[in-house]
Design a protein around this motif. Structure first.
Motif: not given
Length: 286
Positions: A89-90, A113-119
Motif C-alpha cells: 500500500v503506497y 493532499t492524501l493519496v493511497l493505492f495498492t500494488q
C-alpha cells in the motif's frame, strides 16, 4: 480489474482520481510517502510506518491529514476492496493545492493532499533474489542532505537504478566521502566474522522501518551489531552483504562493483535474518 484508490476522503476507480496541476507535490516535490507491505492480506509493521510518516511531516512543518486509526481503516479498506493478498500500500501526503505556483509555503489552512493505492505482488515474500542475491554498483551520493525525511524527491535514486540497469546489475549503493550511505531504496549492511555492520542513523540515511526491526531481531538472537560507516572496499572484503527494505525484507548482496562478496553466494546470516523477520512480522501483522 481497475483498482480502487483513495484520494482526499473518497474511494475512486483509479481512472477517475485527479490531482490539481497546482498541487505542490507535482510542482515542488513537496510531499512525503510511505510504503507498507501486505502479506497474507495483513499489514506489516504498520505502526512503524505511521510513526515515520508523522516524523517526516513534522520535519517539513506539514499538517497531518488524518489520525493513525483513520489511516489504518483506509489501508484495510483498500487491501480488501482490491483483493490484495501479497503486495503493498503506497501512501503520499503533499502540502496540497494553494491555487497557484509559489516557492513560499501556502497558508496553514491549505488542505494537504492524501493519496493511497495498492500494488498486487503475488509471492512477495518468495522473491528469487532472496536465494540468488543481488549484484550492485557504487555511485556518488549527490542527493540533498535530509535523506532521513522520506520525501517524494526520488529523481536521483531513479537515475541510480537506471545506472545499475545499464551496468546489467540489480541496484546501486550510494557513496559519500568514501563511505557507503545506503542503497537506492534500501539500507545497506555487511557481515564480517558474524558481526553485522551498518551505518548509524543520521540525516544521511533513511531511518528504515525494516532496518529497525531487523537490528532488533538480530540483537535478540545474540548477533553482534555495530553501527558505523564502511567503504566499498571493506564491503567487497566482507563475508556477506545484504539490504533491507519494506518490500525486499532482507535480501543478500553477492557482488559489489564486479567483485564477489564472500563466496559470491547468499550468506547464512542474511538468510537467517530474513527467516526471523518474516516469521515475526507474520505474527505481528494486523
Amino acid at each position: 480489474m481497475t483498482r480502487t484508490v483513495y484520494l482526499n476522503g473518497d474511494y475512486l476507480p483509479e481512472t477517475e482520481a485527479k490531482v490539481s496541476i497546482f498541487d505542490r507535490g507535482f510542482l515542488m516535490a513537496d510531499g512525503v510517502y510511505e510504503v507498507t507491505s501486505v502479506l497474507g492480506g495483513k499489514l506489516i509493521d504498520f505502526a512503524g510506518h505511521c510513526a515515520r510518516l508523522r516524523r517526516s511531516l513534522a520535519e517539513l512543518d506539514m499538517a497531518s491529514p488524518c489520525t493513525d486509526a483513520e489511516l489504518l481503516a483506509i489501508h484495510r479498506e483498500l487491501v480488501s476492496v482490491n483483493d490484495v493478498t501479497d503486495g503493498m500500500v503506497y501512501l503520499q501526503v503533499t502540502r496540497g493545492n494553494p491555487g497557484d505556483r509559489d516557492f513560499a509555503y501556502p497558508p496553514a489552512e491549505t488542505k494537504p493532499t492524501l493519496v493511497l493505492f495498492t500494488q498486487n505482488k503475488p509471492g512477495l515474500a518468495d522473491s528469487p533474489s532472496a536465494k540468488t542475491g543481488l549484484k550492485v554498483i557504487s555511485v556518488p551520493d549527490v542527493r540533498w542532505g535530509r535523506r532521513d525525511i522520506k520525501t517524494v524527491q526520488l529523481l536521483y535514486p531513479s537515475m541510480a537504478k537506471m545506472m545499475a540497469k545499464a551496468a546489467h546489475v540489480d541496484d546501486a549503493w550510494f557513496v559519500e566521502d568514501g563511505m557507503v550511505t545506503e542503497g537506492t531504496s534500501n539500507n545497506a549492511y555487511i557481515v564480517k566474522g558474524n558481526k553485522i555492520i551498518t551505518r548509524a542513523l543520521s540525516n544521511d540515511i533513511l531511518h528504515g522501518i525494516t532496518r529497525a526491526a531487523v537490528l532488533r531481531f538480530a540483537r535478540e538472537a545474540q548477533m553482534e551489531v555495530e553501527e558505523r560507516n564502511f567503504t566499498i572496499e571493506e564491503a567487497q572484503r566482507a563475508d556477506e552483504a545484504f539490504i533491507t527494505s519494506a518490500s525486499a525484507f532482507v535480501t543478500p548482496v553477492v557482488e559489489i562493483d564486479g567483485a564477489p562478496v564472500g563466496a559470491g553466494t547468499a550468506g547464512k546470516v542474511a538468510a537467517r535474518l530474513r527467516e526471523i523477520y518474516l516469521e515475526e512480522m507474520h505474527k505481528a501483522a494486523i
